[in-house]
Write a protein that holds these residues in place. Sequence first.
Motif, PDB file in Angstrom:
ATOM      1  N   LEU A  45       0.815  -1.215   0.000  1.00 59.45           N
ATOM      2  CA  LEU A  45       0.000   0.000   0.000  1.00 59.45           C
ATOM      3  C   LEU A  45       0.851   1.269   0.000  1.00 59.45           C
ATOM      4  O   LEU A  45       0.417   2.313  -0.485  1.00 59.45           O
ATOM      5  N   SER A  46       2.057   1.199   0.553  1.00 56.76           N
ATOM      6  CA  SER A  46       2.888   2.398   0.671  1.00 56.76           C
ATOM      7  C   SER A  46       3.613   2.774  -0.620  1.00 56.76           C
ATOM      8  O   SER A  46       4.261   3.811  -0.681  1.00 56.76           O
ATOM      9  N   ILE A  47       3.477   1.973  -1.642  1.00 55.94           N
ATOM     10  CA  ILE A  47       4.190   2.249  -2.894  1.00 55.94           C
ATOM     11  C   ILE A  47       3.490   3.313  -3.751  1.00 55.94           C
ATOM     12  O   ILE A  47       4.133   4.280  -4.162  1.00 55.94           O
ATOM     13  N   PRO A  48       2.196   3.208  -4.046  1.00 57.65           N
ATOM     14  CA  PRO A  48       1.562   4.227  -4.899  1.00 57.65           C
ATOM     15  C   PRO A  48       1.545   5.609  -4.219  1.00 57.65           C
ATOM     16  O   PRO A  48       1.253   5.724  -3.022  1.00 57.65           O
ATOM     17  N   THR A  49       1.841   6.623  -4.982  1.00 51.63           N
ATOM     18  CA  THR A  49       1.923   7.989  -4.460  1.00 51.63           C
ATOM     19  C   THR A  49       0.628   8.415  -3.780  1.00 51.63           C
ATOM     20  O   THR A  49       0.660   9.034  -2.712  1.00 51.63           O
ATOM     21  N   GLU A  50      -0.504   8.060  -4.355  1.00 52.26           N
ATOM     22  CA  GLU A  50      -1.784   8.501  -3.783  1.00 52.26           C
ATOM     23  C   GLU A  50      -2.039   7.882  -2.403  1.00 52.26           C
ATOM     24  O   GLU A  50      -2.769   8.435  -1.589  1.00 52.26           O
ATOM     25  N   ASN A  51      -1.429   6.743  -2.119  1.00 54.68           N
ATOM     26  CA  ASN A  51      -1.599   6.102  -0.813  1.00 54.68           C
ATOM     27  C   ASN A  51      -0.687   6.696   0.258  1.00 54.68           C
ATOM     28  O   ASN A  51      -1.015   6.661   1.441  1.00 54.68           O
ATOM     29  N   LYS A  52       0.459   7.197  -0.154  1.00 50.60           N
ATOM     30  CA  LYS A  52       1.424   7.725   0.811  1.00 50.60           C
ATOM     31  C   LYS A  52       0.809   8.821   1.678  1.00 50.60           C
ATOM     32  O   LYS A  52       0.994   8.847   2.885  1.00 50.60           O
ATOM     33  N   MET A 105      -1.615   7.320   4.222  1.00 51.89           N
ATOM     34  CA  MET A 105      -0.931   6.517   5.234  1.00 51.89           C
ATOM     35  C   MET A 105      -0.093   7.363   6.192  1.00 51.89           C
ATOM     36  O   MET A 105      -0.029   7.069   7.384  1.00 51.89           O
ATOM     37  N   ALA A 106       0.560   8.404   5.675  1.00 50.21           N
ATOM     38  CA  ALA A 106       1.476   9.196   6.501  1.00 50.21           C
ATOM     39  C   ALA A 106       0.837  10.433   7.107  1.00 50.21           C
ATOM     40  O   ALA A 106       1.323  10.943   8.116  1.00 50.21           O
ATOM     41  N   LEU A 107      -0.250  10.918   6.519  1.00 56.65           N
ATOM     42  CA  LEU A 107      -0.845  12.170   6.990  1.00 56.65           C
ATOM     43  C   LEU A 107      -2.326  12.058   7.329  1.00 56.65           C
ATOM     44  O   LEU A 107      -2.904  12.984   7.879  1.00 56.65           O
ATOM     45  N   GLY A 108      -2.944  10.937   6.996  1.00 56.63           N
ATOM     46  CA  GLY A 108      -4.382  10.770   7.198  1.00 56.63           C
ATOM     47  C   GLY A 108      -4.752  10.402   8.624  1.00 56.63           C
ATOM     48  O   GLY A 108      -3.895  10.362   9.523  1.00 56.63           O
ATOM     49  N   PRO A 109      -6.035  10.130   8.836  1.00 56.16           N
ATOM     50  CA  PRO A 109      -6.534   9.851  10.186  1.00 56.16           C
ATOM     51  C   PRO A 109      -5.913   8.628  10.855  1.00 56.16           C
ATOM     52  O   PRO A 109      -5.841   8.555  12.072  1.00 56.16           O
ATOM     53  N   ALA A 110      -5.440   7.669  10.079  1.00 55.97           N
ATOM     54  CA  ALA A 110      -4.848   6.459  10.656  1.00 55.97           C
ATOM     55  C   ALA A 110      -3.318   6.528  10.708  1.00 55.97           C
ATOM     56  O   ALA A 110      -2.664   5.564  11.085  1.00 55.97           O
ATOM     57  N   CYS A 138       8.658   0.168   4.522  1.00 52.89           N
ATOM     58  CA  CYS A 138       7.403   0.909   4.473  1.00 52.89           C
ATOM     59  C   CYS A 138       7.632   2.373   4.872  1.00 52.89           C
ATOM     60  O   CYS A 138       7.152   3.293   4.204  1.00 52.89           O
ATOM     61  N   LEU A 139       8.376   2.601   5.945  1.00 52.27           N
ATOM     62  CA  LEU A 139       8.679   3.973   6.369  1.00 52.27           C
ATOM     63  C   LEU A 139       9.467   4.717   5.296  1.00 52.27           C
ATOM     64  O   LEU A 139       9.221   5.897   5.040  1.00 52.27           O
ATOM     65  N   MET A 140      10.408   4.027   4.674  1.00 50.86           N
ATOM     66  CA  MET A 140      11.176   4.656   3.601  1.00 50.86           C
ATOM     67  C   MET A 140      10.258   5.020   2.436  1.00 50.86           C
ATOM     68  O   MET A 140      10.337   6.123   1.894  1.00 50.86           O
ATOM     69  N   ASN A 141       9.354   4.104   2.060  1.00 51.99           N
ATOM     70  CA  ASN A 141       8.404   4.403   0.988  1.00 51.99           C
ATOM     71  C   ASN A 141       7.574   5.638   1.317  1.00 51.99           C
ATOM     72  O   ASN A 141       7.361   6.504   0.473  1.00 51.99           O
ATOM     73  N   LEU A 142       7.087   5.710   2.557  1.00 49.62           N
ATOM     74  CA  LEU A 142       6.264   6.864   2.961  1.00 49.62           C
ATOM     75  C   LEU A 142       7.067   8.155   2.939  1.00 49.62           C
ATOM     76  O   LEU A 142       6.529   9.218   2.653  1.00 49.62           O
ATOM     77  N   SER A 143       8.357   8.063   3.225  1.00 54.85           N
ATOM     78  CA  SER A 143       9.185   9.271   3.259  1.00 54.85           C
ATOM     79  C   SER A 143       9.414   9.862   1.869  1.00 54.85           C
ATOM     80  O   SER A 143       9.866  11.004   1.746  1.00 54.85           O
ATOM     81  N   PHE A 144       9.103   9.114   0.812  1.00 55.93           N
ATOM     82  CA  PHE A 144       9.231   9.656  -0.539  1.00 55.93           C
ATOM     83  C   PHE A 144       8.184  10.735  -0.818  1.00 55.93           C
ATOM     84  O   PHE A 144       8.307  11.464  -1.801  1.00 55.93           O
ATOM     85  N   LEU A 145       7.170  10.822   0.022  1.00 54.63           N
ATOM     86  CA  LEU A 145       6.223  11.931  -0.054  1.00 54.63           C
ATOM     87  C   LEU A 145       6.805  13.038   0.814  1.00 54.63           C
ATOM     88  O   LEU A 145       6.805  12.943   2.040  1.00 54.63           O
ATOM     89  N   GLU A 146       7.328  14.059   0.193  1.00 55.53           N
ATOM     90  CA  GLU A 146       8.052  15.102   0.923  1.00 55.53           C
ATOM     91  C   GLU A 146       7.229  15.704   2.053  1.00 55.53           C
ATOM     92  O   GLU A 146       7.749  15.992   3.134  1.00 55.53           O
ATOM     93  N   ALA A 147       5.934  15.868   1.837  1.00 59.71           N
ATOM     94  CA  ALA A 147       5.069  16.464   2.854  1.00 59.71           C
ATOM     95  C   ALA A 147       4.958  15.601   4.114  1.00 59.71           C
ATOM     96  O   ALA A 147       4.572  16.095   5.171  1.00 59.71           O
ATOM     97  N   SER A 148       5.315  14.330   4.021  1.00 56.30           N
ATOM     98  CA  SER A 148       5.166  13.428   5.166  1.00 56.30           C
ATOM     99  C   SER A 148       6.377  13.415   6.091  1.00 56.30           C
ATOM    100  O   SER A 148       6.278  12.969   7.238  1.00 56.30           O
TER     101      SER A 148
END
Length: 133
Positions: free
Chosen positions: A27-34, A37-42, A67-77
């Motif tokens: 789930l952490s791979i697609p950009t729209e999921n990041k 996962m990193a900024l949403g309610p969960a 997974c954490l590394m994948n999420l970190s590719f979204l700069e805002a996260s």
Amino acid sequence: VLTPLAQCLTQESGDGRHLACLALNNLSIPTENKRVMALGPASSAVIGGLCKVIAEDKQESYLCCICLMNLSFLEASITTMLQHSPVPEGSDPIAPLDNPDSLLRILEKLLNNAPAVPKSGSGKSEGVRWACG
């Protein structure tokens, strides 16, 4: 779907934790999921669950680091992730550098406790490799 997966990360043993790690990784791979996962309610439950697995030195630590590394590719996260510093409900907030349960301190402990000579195929060696991402 994220909250139940995060809850599975707290299981002591069994396939549930491993499968949850695999699912969160996918789930952490697609950009729209990041963002979700990193900024949403969960996000707190997800990041907290990943931290728990790493802190307990479970075999799936390397999957959590990926997974954490994948999420970190979204700069805002990045800022939100680095500020992850859980405290018991009703307690005052603790700065990440002062909290042994923060993401920063958990990754620091992982790196400090890394084996001098990596053992091929061990979850710990892979976790260190991916934590350095």
